[in-house]
Motif scaffolding. Structure first.
Motif, short mmCIF file in Angstrom:
data_model
loop_
_atom_site.label_atom_id
_atom_site.label_comp_id
_atom_site.label_asym_id
_atom_site.label_seq_id
_atom_site.Cartn_x
_atom_site.Cartn_y
_atom_site.Cartn_z
N VAL A 197 -53.54 14.51 69.54
CA VAL A 197 -54.92 14.67 71.21
C VAL A 197 -55.13 13.46 71.86
N SER A 198 -56.14 14.45 72.82
CA SER A 198 -56.83 14.24 74.04
C SER A 198 -58.40 13.59 73.37
N SER A 199 -59.37 13.41 73.17
CA SER A 199 -60.77 13.61 72.89
C SER A 199 -61.14 14.25 74.26
N PHE A 200 -60.87 13.56 75.64
CA PHE A 200 -61.33 14.34 76.50
C PHE A 200 -60.91 15.55 77.15
N GLU A 201 -59.61 15.59 76.25
CA GLU A 201 -59.47 17.08 77.27
C GLU A 201 -58.50 17.83 76.03
N LEU A 202 -59.47 17.92 75.13
CA LEU A 202 -58.72 18.66 73.78
C LEU A 202 -58.17 19.80 73.82
N ARG A 203 -58.41 21.20 75.46
CA ARG A 203 -57.13 21.86 75.46
C ARG A 203 -55.73 21.20 75.23
N LEU A 204 -55.63 20.21 75.76
CA LEU A 204 -54.20 19.92 76.14
C LEU A 204 -53.41 19.54 74.60
N TYR A 205 -52.78 19.07 74.37
CA TYR A 205 -51.47 18.50 73.21
C TYR A 205 -51.44 19.34 71.84
N ASP A 206 -52.21 18.50 70.76
CA ASP A 206 -52.13 19.72 69.74
C ASP A 206 -53.62 20.10 69.36
N PHE A 207 -55.09 20.19 70.09
CA PHE A 207 -55.58 20.09 69.21
C PHE A 207 -56.32 21.48 69.19
N SER A 208 -55.13 23.00 69.41
CA SER A 208 -55.07 23.98 69.50
C SER A 208 -54.49 24.31 68.13
N LEU A 209 -54.02 22.96 67.80
CA LEU A 209 -52.84 23.48 66.28
C LEU A 209 -53.53 23.03 65.71
N LEU A 210 -54.31 22.21 65.55
CA LEU A 210 -54.84 21.70 64.48
C LEU A 210 -56.00 22.19 63.97
N HIS A 211 -56.67 23.36 64.79
CA HIS A 211 -57.70 23.85 64.47
C HIS A 211 -57.41 25.20 63.92
N GLU A 212 -55.66 25.30 64.19
CA GLU A 212 -55.19 26.70 63.76
C GLU A 212 -54.94 26.19 62.23
N THR A 213 -54.67 25.14 61.95
CA THR A 213 -54.28 24.47 60.34
C THR A 213 -55.49 24.49 59.61
N LEU A 214 -56.61 24.14 59.72
CA LEU A 214 -57.93 23.69 59.66
C LEU A 214 -58.20 25.12 58.92
N GLU A 215 -58.11 26.08 60.07
CA GLU A 215 -58.96 27.63 59.72
C GLU A 215 -57.53 27.97 58.08
N GLU A 216 -56.51 27.78 58.96
CA GLU A 216 -55.94 28.57 57.47
C GLU A 216 -55.61 27.56 56.46
N ASP A 217 -55.69 26.68 55.99
CA ASP A 217 -56.38 25.73 54.81
C ASP A 217 -57.78 26.35 54.28
N LEU A 218 -58.43 25.89 55.53
CA LEU A 218 -60.78 26.60 54.40
C LEU A 218 -60.10 27.74 53.49
N PRO A 219 -61.30 27.28 52.51
CA PRO A 219 -61.72 29.10 52.63
C PRO A 219 -61.85 29.68 53.02
N GLU A 220 -62.46 31.12 52.99
CA GLU A 220 -63.01 31.95 54.20
C GLU A 220 -64.57 31.90 54.03
N HIS A 221 -64.98 31.79 53.49
CA HIS A 221 -66.39 31.83 53.86
C HIS A 221 -66.88 30.49 54.70
N GLN A 222 -65.69 29.81 54.96
CA GLN A 222 -65.86 28.59 56.14
C GLN A 222 -65.09 28.71 57.02
N ARG A 223 -63.80 29.00 57.83
CA ARG A 223 -63.95 29.12 59.37
C ARG A 223 -65.03 30.30 59.75
N ASP A 224 -65.42 30.78 60.15
CA ASP A 224 -66.01 31.63 61.18
C ASP A 224 -67.13 30.04 61.53
N ALA A 225 -67.73 29.36 60.58
CA ALA A 225 -68.45 27.69 60.75
C ALA A 225 -67.45 26.80 61.76
#
Length: 402
Positions: free
Chosen positions: A207-235
């Motif tokens: 991850v680059s904190s200055f360029e979140l659209r690059l590298y693996d941040f989208s994959l990180l977000h997708e992984t977090l979504e999959e792992d979170l309980p449903e009620h927290q995904r939209d948050a």
């Protein structure tokens, strides 16, 4: 018969409230259904998500916290950053738009006040929903000790290799530079080092904190979504910047799923329609919902200005690609009424098939039916327009300063 979809994830009672809404609708009791829908919306609004960011001193924790909150280092309310350890205590940073989502900047593990063997107890691990462990080089023994202890406590954790932009600038100086090969090398080095230290099957996100659209941040977000309980995904989704087409489309779908609730509350207010527009429309409610769309897509002025600063694309260029007059400014009732009147006069606001299909279920009287259809169709129009603007802004920002 189920009118609204219910979920098996009922930690906060969402499934129960939706069943109560169904029951009220089937009994043709709009006031009761409206009260239950309001209860459901309040539950959704009050969902909390607490994210712990930790790692060794100087690994870029504070900058990552700022990036997740859509702030730049030095912005008002941003976490302080520096070349040395700047986080000396557990510090909470609520998201500026979504205060129910809080980023916790934790002191570096292994510092004098926070020795590795007492770290989790001292920072109060119980309140965090998951941990992100950050390193700007290799993950070290203290990181692994912490990871193993987090796993023992049955909490989720994720490894983030930060400052990838710095590494890639250095790699580009090489004659045989390949971006994919450079990233693979960095990732494999981190993974192999974690395995040597005793972590099984580690996944590392670059991850680059200055360029979140690059590298693996989208994959990180997708992984977090999959792992979170449903009620927290939209948050998590709404608190994430619109850094990809996928996230923009997911936000649109999440907003769209709520439109029937908002339209029902407008219709349940009762009253008699007037020419062109029913007076039962709650314009203040509609203005609040449209403001949520603008903020959620990052089309408010502060977000656009930060995007311009981060990408080098002039603010005026970002504004020029947008169709809606509702972006870039605070939404008021007058603006909403102007658009609604325009839509009604051009016969766009009609009882469309999608909106009208709910009418027999709800058992609305004529005035309520018109109010429901008007609100339902108008909110879909606003959402479609603003989502399209978000996509155009994203594409313009991605193209750079041309």
């Amino acid at each position: 018969m189920k009118i609204f979809h219910t979920s098996t994830d009922d930690q906060f009672g969402f499934a129960l409230v939706k069943e109560e809404i169904n029951e009220a609708l089937l009994k043709n009791d709009p006031p009761a259904a409206a009260a239950k829908i309001t209860k459901l919306m309040m539950k959704e609004k009050n969902i909390t998500l607490n994210i712990a960011i930790t790692g060794e001193a100087g690994s870029g924790k504070s900058t990552f916290v700022n990036a997740l909150r859509d702030l730049s280092d030095g912005d008002e309310g941003a976490a302080p950053t520096g070349v040395t350890e700047t986080t000396m205590k557990v510090t909470e940073y609520p998201h500026p738009k979504y205060p129910n989502v809080t980023l916790w900047d934790l002191p570096g593990i292994g510092t004098t006040k926070f020795p590795a063997d007492e770290y989790l107890k001292l920072v109060g691990f119980e309140k965090f929903d998951f941990f992100i462990i950050i390193s700007d080089t290799r993950f070290r023994e203290n990181d692994v000790k912490l990871a193993q202890e987090i796993q023992r406590m049955k909490k989720k954790l994720y490894f983030v290799r930060s400052k990838i932009d710095n590494n890639m600038r250095a790699e580009r100086r090489k004659r045989d530079f390949s971006a994919d090969e450079a990233l693979t090398k960095i990732r494999e080095d981190c993974v192999n080092n974690l395995k040597k230290l005793g972590v099984e099957s580690p996944q590392v996100f670059l991850v680059s904190s200055f360029e979140l659209r690059l590298y693996d941040f989208s994959l990180l977000h997708e992984t977090l979504e999959e792992d979170l309980p449903e009620h927290q995904r939209d948050a998590l989704l709404f608190a994430t910047s619109s850094i990809s087409l996928e996230i923009i489309n997911k936000k649109k779908a999440a907003f769209q799923s709520r439109i029937k609730y908002n339209a029902f509350l407008s219709a349940a207010a009762g009253g008699v329609p007037i020419p062109l527009l029913p007076e039962t429309i709650d314009v203040s409610m509609m203005a609040a919902v449209v403001t949520q769309y603008v903020d959620g897509f990052g089309l408010d002025k502060p977000s656009l200005e930060r995007l311009a600063a981060n990408t080098g694309v002039p603010y005026s260029d970002l504004c020029d690609v947008m169709k809606s007059s509702l972006a870039k400014q605070e939404i008021d009732k007058g603006q909403i009424m102007k658009v609604l009147t325009s839509l009604a006069q051009t016969a766009v606001l009609q009882a469309t098939g999608e909106a009208a299909k709910w009418i027999p279920v709800f058992g609305f009287a004529a005035g309520m039916s018109l109010s429901f259809c008007t609100t339902y169709t108008a909110l879909n129009y606003f959402l479609d327009t603003l989502a399209e603007d978000a996509l155009k802004v994203f594409e313009r920002a991605l193209s750079g300063n041309k």
